[in-house]
Design a protein around this motif. Structure first.
Motif, PDB file in Angstrom:
ATOM      1  N   ARG A 292     -10.854  -3.432  -8.700  1.00  0.00           N
ATOM      2  CA  ARG A 292     -10.564  -5.337  -7.270  1.00  0.00           C
ATOM      3  C   ARG A 292      -9.661  -5.795  -8.977  1.00  0.00           C
ATOM      4  O   ARG A 292     -10.224  -6.506  -9.644  1.00  0.00           O
ATOM      5  CB  ARG A 292     -10.752  -6.056  -6.721  1.00  0.00           C
ATOM      6  N   THR A 294      -6.734  -9.514  -9.033  1.00  0.00           N
ATOM      7  CA  THR A 294      -6.084 -10.486  -8.523  1.00  0.00           C
ATOM      8  C   THR A 294      -5.383 -10.852  -9.837  1.00  0.00           C
ATOM      9  O   THR A 294      -5.615 -10.807 -10.881  1.00  0.00           O
ATOM     10  CB  THR A 294      -6.612 -11.377  -8.683  1.00  0.00           C
ATOM     11  N   ASN A 332      -1.470 -10.872  -3.636  1.00  0.00           N
ATOM     12  CA  ASN A 332      -1.660 -11.244  -5.160  1.00  0.00           C
ATOM     13  C   ASN A 332      -2.895 -10.151  -5.049  1.00  0.00           C
ATOM     14  O   ASN A 332      -3.917 -10.984  -6.468  1.00  0.00           O
ATOM     15  CB  ASN A 332      -1.736 -12.628  -5.564  1.00  0.00           C
ATOM     16  N   SER A 333      -3.044  -9.222  -4.610  1.00  0.00           N
ATOM     17  CA  SER A 333      -4.487  -8.783  -4.371  1.00  0.00           C
ATOM     18  C   SER A 333      -4.133  -7.281  -4.211  1.00  0.00           C
ATOM     19  O   SER A 333      -3.404  -6.874  -3.468  1.00  0.00           O
ATOM     20  CB  SER A 333      -6.006  -9.224  -3.609  1.00  0.00           C
ATOM     21  N   ARG A 335      -7.144  -3.952  -4.209  1.00  0.00           N
ATOM     22  CA  ARG A 335      -8.361  -2.689  -4.317  1.00  0.00           C
ATOM     23  C   ARG A 335      -8.715  -1.739  -3.844  1.00  0.00           C
ATOM     24  O   ARG A 335      -7.777  -1.627  -3.107  1.00  0.00           O
ATOM     25  CB  ARG A 335      -9.646  -3.892  -3.433  1.00  0.00           C
TER      26      ARG A 335
END
Length: 554
Positions: A292, A294, A332-333, A335
């Motif tokens: 992940r 961010t 802005n992430s 995964r």
């Protein structure tokens, strides 16, 4: 006397009025004269006729009249001693509109956006009457009625107004009147969205601020919280920071009241900060790796996750994904899920974030084990459950591997089977398990995985000790084995002497109680006969209960 004149006079032109009588007394005191004229701009002449053609006395008034003489009365008077007779004439002076003024209503207080304002064009004098009006705002024509009505005033209505009144002789022009619209508005320079570090100014203005007749006070707010107050109409940011972003408003105050500007959003753009990269390995129920990433940036950044330089996932244009990979992207992430992870998924994982202002990256190393230990049905079970431990290897070995099992670091057994089975697990079987896979290519040991077995209390152990030296001290201790922890209670007859939870403190100062995990210790000082008797220790948890008794003699 009789008067002869034209019906009307024209301003600026010389006019002649004649006053006459049909008689004249050469040796008498009779006087014929004009009254009410301005001698500085007038000439008076007298003429007498005494001949066969007739007798008359004539006084001629030649003058230049102004608009102020309009409706003025002039008298022609004949007098003889105390006797007097007169005739009057009312001047009708033709002139362009004079004394033109603008009347503003309301004449006091602040005029705000949405209010109704009327401007009237008022003329002091006009002959002939006014035939038309014209209104001008800052030199631009805006109306042709005597009254200019502004309903629902706007900020744009602020300005200098004057009117013109017209008749056939000319035009009267009023002095300008300033209509002040008291309306606050915020502007941002160079823009409402700026790059971090840019010198930025927020200005709070009311129309005509520089020419305002009184000092104004400005109160600034950010996100509805008070910032500052004073005469400055600007808020300066020499080098604006991301933390300066927000909604700004200001309140402008004068002696008549105040007005609050609609909030403006100040947006600060900046390149990505260093991304936060997290790696997570899940071994229960199948080997899963979660990567992940961010980041903090504005505008949002495009994120990319790579392993050893090979891009695996992006938040923008999709890359080709393998069957084992799953990608979830949001603002802005990013995964990345890797299913059935194995040694081939080990390596240096990187996350790169980029927007129009720059980029940043972070890396972490992931080491996936070839051997993983799975516990079924769960790593926490109740006593009596059938439990199977499975050692999962790489799956691509050419020969049949050997599996060695360990509990709490001690070797249990070795076989060619990848499973360790407990048909009816007991509390004694709990512990931290590891498995080792060995083949011709080498070996690998799994991480330690704890197996917890819930079971009811075993038979409690109740012991006593009596010390006679230095005063008689009796010690009664109860301990038990269980998981989860048991609640212990020590009784003598119907009296609860002590317990580990949920009972009052000892009432006798001779009794001291010590509690620890699955253990209860009672110290009785200065033991007396009354302390003797049958003591019972009761233990209970969510799985069950047990008890034991002891005869304590002093």
């Amino acid at each position: 006397p009789s008067i002869t004149s034209s019906e009307e006079q024209t301003e600026g032109q010389r006019s002649t009025l004649e006053c006459s009588t049909p008689y004249f007394c050469p040796r008498g005191d009779t006087v014929l004269r004009w009254e009410g004229y301005d001698p500085q701009v007038s000439q008076v002449s007298s003429h007498v006729q005494l001949d066969t053609g007739g007798v008359s006395h004539q006084v001629t008034l030649t003058s230049s009249f102004t608009w102020k003489d309009h409706s003025k009365k002039l008298l022609c008077v004949v007098s003889d001693g105390s006797k007097r007779a007169s005739t009057e004439v009312v001047l009708r002076v033709r002139h362009a509109p004079k004394d033109t003024q603008v009347s503003l209503s309301p004449s006091s207080g602040n005029i705000g956006v949405g209010d109704t304002v009327t401007l009237s064009c008022e003329v002091g004098s006009s002959h002939p009457p006014v035939s038309g009006y014209r209104w001008y705002k800052d030199g631009v024509a805006v109306g042709t009625e005597q009254v200019l009505a502004l309903r629902g005033v706007r900020r744009e209505d602020h300005g200098r107004y004057h009117c013109e009144a017209q008749n056939s002789l000319g035009t009267g022009v009023s002095p300008p009147v300033t209509l002040r619209v008291f309306s606050a508005e915020i502007s941002a320079s160079p823009a409402a969205e700026v790059l971090e570090g840019t010198a930025t100014t927020l200005s709070c203005d009311v129309p005509g601020r520089e020419g305002h007749p009184e000092e104004l006070t400005y109160t600034w707010y950010k996100n509805s919280a008070w910032l500052k107050e004073g005469p400055a109409h600007t808020l300066l940011f020499p080098a604006v920071a991301a933390s300066d972003a927000g909604y700004y408003s200001c309140q402008v105050t004068n002696s008549q009241g105040s007005d609050t500007a609609q909030a403006i959003s100040l947006s600060v753009t900046y390149p990505p900060r260093v991304p936060t990269l997290t790696l997570f390995q899940e071994t229960q129920g199948g080997r899963l790796v979660i990567v992940r990433c961010t980041v903090d940036s504005h505008p949002p950044a495009t994120l990319a996750i790579d392993r050893d330089g090979t891009v695996l996932a992006t938040s923008g244009a999709q890359v080709a994904l393998g069957q084992r990979l799953g990608v979830t992207a949001s603002r802005n992430s990013l995964r990345l899920e890797i299913r059935d992870a194995g040694p081939q998924d080990s390596g240096k994982y990187g996350c790169t974030a980029s927007n129009v202002h720059g980029n940043a990256s972070a890396t972490k190393v992931l080491v996936t084990r070839a051997a993983e230990l799975l516990i079924q049905p769960s790593a926490e079970v109740t006593e009596g459950t059938a439990v199977t431990l499975t050692c999962v290897g790489t799956g691509d070995m050419e020969e049949e591997p050997l599996y060695t099992w360990y509990r709490n670091g001690r070797r249990l057994q070795e076989s060619s089977l990848p499973t360790l089975e407990f048909p009816s697990v007991r509390g004694d079987d709990a512990g931290a398990f590891q498995c080792q896979v060995r083949s011709r290519n080498g070996s690998d040991t799994s991480e330690a995985v704890p197996l917890r077995v819930f079971y009811p209390p075993r038979q409690p152990v109740l012991s006593s000790f009596l010390q006679s030296q230095g005063g008689r001290l009796g010690i009664i201790q109860c301990s038990v084995e269980s998981d989860p922890e048991s609640s212990l209670t020590l009784r003598r007859g119907d009296d609860a002497i002590a317990c580990t939870q949920g009972c009052p403190q000892a009432t006798s100062p001779r009794v001291h109680i010590a509690r620890s995990y699955n253990s209860l210790k009672v110290e009785i000082r200065d033991v007396v006969v009354e302390d003797e008797g049958i003591y019972v220790c009761q233990a209970g948890n969510s799985q069950g209960s047990a008890s034991t008794t002891m005869d304590f003699k002093a």
